[in-house]
Scaffold this motif. Structure first.
Motif, mmCIF file in Angstrom:
data_model
loop_
_atom_site.group_PDB
_atom_site.id
_atom_site.type_symbol
_atom_site.label_atom_id
_atom_site.label_comp_id
_atom_site.label_asym_id
_atom_site.label_seq_id
_atom_site.Cartn_x
_atom_site.Cartn_y
_atom_site.Cartn_z
ATOM 1 N N LEU A 253 -94.488 -36.700 -103.471
ATOM 2 C CA LEU A 253 -95.122 -36.823 -104.793
ATOM 3 C C LEU A 253 -94.192 -37.493 -105.795
ATOM 4 O O LEU A 253 -94.171 -37.171 -106.981
ATOM 5 C CB LEU A 253 -95.592 -35.462 -105.304
ATOM 6 C CG LEU A 253 -96.610 -34.726 -104.416
ATOM 7 C CD1 LEU A 253 -96.957 -33.373 -105.003
ATOM 8 C CD2 LEU A 253 -97.876 -35.565 -104.220
ATOM 9 N N GLU A 254 -93.429 -38.468 -105.304
ATOM 10 C CA GLU A 254 -92.527 -39.257 -106.140
ATOM 11 C C GLU A 254 -92.993 -40.712 -106.173
ATOM 12 O O GLU A 254 -93.476 -41.242 -105.168
ATOM 13 C CB GLU A 254 -91.092 -39.195 -105.599
ATOM 14 C CG GLU A 254 -90.473 -37.807 -105.598
ATOM 15 C CD GLU A 254 -90.144 -37.312 -106.991
ATOM 16 O OE1 GLU A 254 -90.035 -38.149 -107.918
ATOM 17 O OE2 GLU A 254 -89.989 -36.080 -107.146
ATOM 18 N N VAL A 255 -92.823 -41.356 -107.325
ATOM 19 C CA VAL A 255 -93.138 -42.776 -107.454
ATOM 20 C C VAL A 255 -92.116 -43.586 -106.674
ATOM 21 O O VAL A 255 -90.902 -43.366 -106.797
ATOM 22 C CB VAL A 255 -93.139 -43.208 -108.933
ATOM 23 C CG1 VAL A 255 -93.293 -44.731 -109.051
ATOM 24 C CG2 VAL A 255 -94.259 -42.505 -109.698
ATOM 25 N N THR A 256 -92.609 -44.514 -105.849
ATOM 26 C CA THR A 256 -91.712 -45.324 -105.027
ATOM 27 C C THR A 256 -91.708 -46.801 -105.397
ATOM 28 O O THR A 256 -90.783 -47.520 -105.042
ATOM 29 C CB THR A 256 -92.089 -45.202 -103.537
ATOM 30 O OG1 THR A 256 -93.439 -45.651 -103.349
ATOM 31 C CG2 THR A 256 -91.960 -43.756 -103.063
ATOM 32 N N LYS B 199 -97.817 -30.288 -109.456
ATOM 33 C CA LYS B 199 -96.852 -31.238 -110.019
ATOM 34 C C LYS B 199 -97.543 -32.211 -110.969
ATOM 35 O O LYS B 199 -98.720 -32.541 -110.803
ATOM 36 C CB LYS B 199 -96.163 -32.024 -108.896
ATOM 37 C CG LYS B 199 -94.994 -32.893 -109.368
ATOM 38 C CD LYS B 199 -94.176 -33.426 -108.215
ATOM 39 C CE LYS B 199 -92.971 -34.198 -108.716
ATOM 40 N NZ LYS B 199 -92.116 -34.681 -107.630
ATOM 41 N N ASP B 200 -96.791 -32.677 -111.963
ATOM 42 C CA ASP B 200 -97.179 -33.793 -112.819
ATOM 43 C C ASP B 200 -96.358 -35.007 -112.407
ATOM 44 O O ASP B 200 -95.114 -34.940 -112.399
ATOM 45 C CB ASP B 200 -96.900 -33.494 -114.292
ATOM 46 C CG ASP B 200 -97.879 -32.506 -114.894
ATOM 47 O OD1 ASP B 200 -98.995 -32.364 -114.350
ATOM 48 O OD2 ASP B 200 -97.532 -31.874 -115.913
ATOM 49 N N ILE B 201 -97.025 -36.103 -112.077
ATOM 50 C CA ILE B 201 -96.329 -37.320 -111.672
ATOM 51 C C ILE B 201 -96.491 -38.366 -112.767
ATOM 52 O O ILE B 201 -97.619 -38.805 -113.055
ATOM 53 C CB ILE B 201 -96.902 -37.874 -110.349
ATOM 54 C CG1 ILE B 201 -96.919 -36.781 -109.271
ATOM 55 C CG2 ILE B 201 -96.086 -39.076 -109.880
ATOM 56 C CD1 ILE B 201 -97.715 -37.176 -108.036
ATOM 57 N N LEU C 94 -100.439 -38.444 -113.100
ATOM 58 C CA LEU C 94 -101.290 -38.063 -111.985
ATOM 59 C C LEU C 94 -100.936 -36.614 -111.696
ATOM 60 O O LEU C 94 -99.812 -36.307 -111.296
ATOM 61 C CB LEU C 94 -101.054 -38.942 -110.758
ATOM 62 C CG LEU C 94 -101.997 -38.644 -109.577
ATOM 63 C CD1 LEU C 94 -103.447 -38.993 -109.920
ATOM 64 C CD2 LEU C 94 -101.577 -39.399 -108.323
ATOM 65 N N GLN C 95 -101.900 -35.723 -111.928
ATOM 66 C CA GLN C 95 -101.654 -34.303 -111.750
ATOM 67 C C GLN C 95 -102.130 -33.851 -110.376
ATOM 68 O O GLN C 95 -103.152 -34.319 -109.868
ATOM 69 C CB GLN C 95 -102.377 -33.496 -112.829
ATOM 70 C CG GLN C 95 -101.892 -33.809 -114.232
ATOM 71 C CD GLN C 95 -102.407 -32.798 -115.238
ATOM 72 O OE1 GLN C 95 -103.587 -32.787 -115.570
ATOM 73 N NE2 GLN C 95 -101.517 -31.942 -115.733
ATOM 74 N N VAL C 96 -101.380 -32.924 -109.789
ATOM 75 C CA VAL C 96 -101.696 -32.402 -108.464
ATOM 76 C C VAL C 96 -101.945 -30.899 -108.581
ATOM 77 O O VAL C 96 -101.121 -30.173 -109.158
ATOM 78 C CB VAL C 96 -100.554 -32.665 -107.465
ATOM 79 C CG1 VAL C 96 -100.991 -32.287 -106.046
ATOM 80 C CG2 VAL C 96 -100.104 -34.128 -107.523
ATOM 81 N N PHE C 97 -103.093 -30.447 -108.045
ATOM 82 C CA PHE C 97 -103.457 -29.033 -108.099
ATOM 83 C C PHE C 97 -103.697 -28.499 -106.689
ATOM 84 O O PHE C 97 -104.172 -29.228 -105.813
ATOM 85 C CB PHE C 97 -104.735 -28.840 -108.927
ATOM 86 C CG PHE C 97 -104.603 -29.211 -110.369
ATOM 87 C CD1 PHE C 97 -104.234 -28.257 -111.310
ATOM 88 C CD2 PHE C 97 -104.843 -30.511 -110.792
ATOM 89 C CE1 PHE C 97 -104.111 -28.600 -112.656
ATOM 90 C CE2 PHE C 97 -104.721 -30.865 -112.131
ATOM 91 C CZ PHE C 97 -104.354 -29.899 -113.071
ATOM 92 N N ASP C 98 -103.398 -27.234 -106.505
ATOM 93 C CA ASP C 98 -103.741 -26.546 -105.266
ATOM 94 C C ASP C 98 -105.259 -26.332 -105.263
ATOM 95 O O ASP C 98 -105.816 -25.793 -106.226
ATOM 96 C CB ASP C 98 -103.011 -25.208 -105.200
ATOM 97 C CG ASP C 98 -103.251 -24.478 -103.886
ATOM 98 O OD1 ASP C 98 -104.398 -24.068 -103.627
ATOM 99 O OD2 ASP C 98 -102.285 -24.298 -103.132
ATOM 100 N N PHE D 10 -106.239 -34.182 -106.935
ATOM 101 C CA PHE D 10 -105.467 -35.095 -107.770
ATOM 102 C C PHE D 10 -106.314 -35.531 -108.962
ATOM 103 O O PHE D 10 -107.492 -35.874 -108.789
ATOM 104 C CB PHE D 10 -105.023 -36.317 -106.959
ATOM 105 C CG PHE D 10 -104.056 -35.988 -105.851
ATOM 106 C CD1 PHE D 10 -102.706 -36.286 -105.987
ATOM 107 C CD2 PHE D 10 -104.482 -35.358 -104.693
ATOM 108 C CE1 PHE D 10 -101.803 -35.978 -104.972
ATOM 109 C CE2 PHE D 10 -103.591 -35.050 -103.674
ATOM 110 C CZ PHE D 10 -102.253 -35.354 -103.821
ATOM 111 N N VAL D 11 -105.728 -35.512 -110.145
ATOM 112 C CA VAL D 11 -106.438 -35.869 -111.378
ATOM 113 C C VAL D 11 -105.609 -36.871 -112.158
ATOM 114 O O VAL D 11 -104.419 -36.621 -112.430
ATOM 115 C CB VAL D 11 -106.709 -34.627 -112.254
ATOM 116 C CG1 VAL D 11 -107.408 -35.034 -113.550
ATOM 117 C CG2 VAL D 11 -107.548 -33.597 -111.502
ATOM 118 N N ALA D 12 -106.218 -37.993 -112.553
ATOM 119 C CA ALA D 12 -105.544 -38.993 -113.377
ATOM 120 C C ALA D 12 -105.797 -38.674 -114.846
ATOM 121 O O ALA D 12 -106.936 -38.621 -115.302
ATOM 122 C CB ALA D 12 -106.053 -40.388 -113.046
#
Length: 350
Positions: A322-325, A284-286, A272-276, A263-265
């Motif tokens: 990976l969704e904002v709640t 995903k980009d959040i 907040l980016q998510v990488f394998d 995870f990278v901010a």
């Protein structure tokens, strides 16, 4: 000393002492998060209800870096306004002691009964220039103070490179990895003595290394290059094996507990980016808030909390979908975040 108030909800008594042999606080199963606010002390977040429970007034301005002992009994904040760190009893919310550090203390990591604190004697406020350095004397080195929390004093002072920033430990805890922003380097030190063991230049890959994290298996080290919009992956011999493009101005970085995702901010792109973590492909980009530098998983790994300083909020993300709640607003320029029990995050880890 002023009185600092923190409700002891669900906690057992902890002796008010500087030593770390006191019993750990007891929280609800979900635990608690501590958020340093540059304009409002430390917010205490009840992770069971995901609400702000209390605020700790650290007594000086500008708390930024934050860390917590493994037993959860002591919180440590790096305070720009006091050029010190505050040692805080988490049961009472009282500041036990201030330890003088030096000008501009910023990043904190706690390991055992030691706190590692970066500080920058020459640094000035404001954004860096295009070449990665702030408007200061780039020849003046940053430092890392090693503080014995039992004694309440600095026991070693590591003279680093210009603008020391992120701190990480080797899997066995014997080595300390440091990112040096203005010097565009990564340095490796003996964690006990501070002795420099190796310097890895990163300038040919980009500018301003900042966030740094070791993979759970200890085989990979990742660091973000803030002004080059990328993340570098190094192997256990400190060779750069991969350059990964990110969104604009990446800072905080962390693996999840399984080591399968990174995870990278991204500050400027507000993501907040998510990488394998195997292929380094983006998952995903959040969308998050403004100036979100640091984040942490909850201790149960089910949620992620992101501290967004300029939008004065915490953004809560479901770690599975990976969704904002949720958005927790009315914060005081949040900077850093740690949890108890400890969780994976851009500052701390279990």
């Amino acid at each position: 000393m002023n009185k600092y108030l923190l409700k002891a909800i669900g906690q057992v008594a902890v002796p008010l002492a500087l030593g770390l042999s006191c019993a750990a606080p007891v929280f609800a199963d979900s635990g608690v998060a501590y958020v340093s606010n540059q304009e409002a002390g430390v917010s205490v977040i009840d992770l069971a209800t995901m609400t702000a429970r209390d605020n700790i007034d650290v007594g000086v301005t500008g708390p930024r870096g934050i860390g917590i002992t493994a037993d959860g009994a002591m919180l440590v904040t790096a305070n720009k306004g006091g050029a010190n760190i505050a040692l805080i009893d988490t049961k009472t919310g009282h500041v036990i002691r201030y330890v003088p550090i030096g000008k501009n203390p910023e990043f904190v990591r706690v390991q055992g009964h030691y706190a590692y604190v970066t500080y920058e004697p020459s640094a000035k406020s404001g954004p860096p220039s295009k070449n990665g350095a702030k408007d200061d004397d780039g020849a003046v080195p940053g430092h890392i103070a090693i503080v014995d929390l039992k004694q309440g004093k600095v026991v070693h002072d590591i003279v680093g490179k210009p603008e020391t920033e992120g701190l990480e430990f080797s899997k066995d805890g014997k080595k300390l990895f440091i990112t040096n922003e203005s010097d565009n380097s990564l340095t490796v030190h003996d964690a006990k003595s501070g002795k420099l063991l190796k310097s890895i230049p990163l300038g040919k890959y980009g500018n301003r290394p900042r966030g740094i994290k070791l993979s759970p298996d200890g085989k990979a080290l990742v660091t973000t290059l803030e002004l080059s919009d990328k993340m570098l992956v190094l192997n256990d011999k400190f060779d750069v094996v991969k350059e990964v493009a990110t969104a604009k101005t990446p800072y905080g970085v962390a693996f999840d507990r399984s080591g399968s995702r990174i995870f990278v901010a991204s500050n400027k792109d507000k993501l907040l980016q998510v990488f394998d973590a195997q292929t380094y492909e983006k998952v995903k980009d959040i969308p998050i808030g403004d100036r979100c530098w640091h984040f942490s998983f909850t201790p149960d790994d089910k949620q992620i909390l992101v501290a967004c300083g300029k939008s004065n909020e915490l953004v809560v993300i479901d770690a599975a979908s990976l969704e904002v709640t949720k958005h927790l607003g009315e914060m005081g320029m949040p900077w850093g975040i740690v949890t108890y029990p400890k969780a994976m995050g851009s500052i701390d880890r279990p």
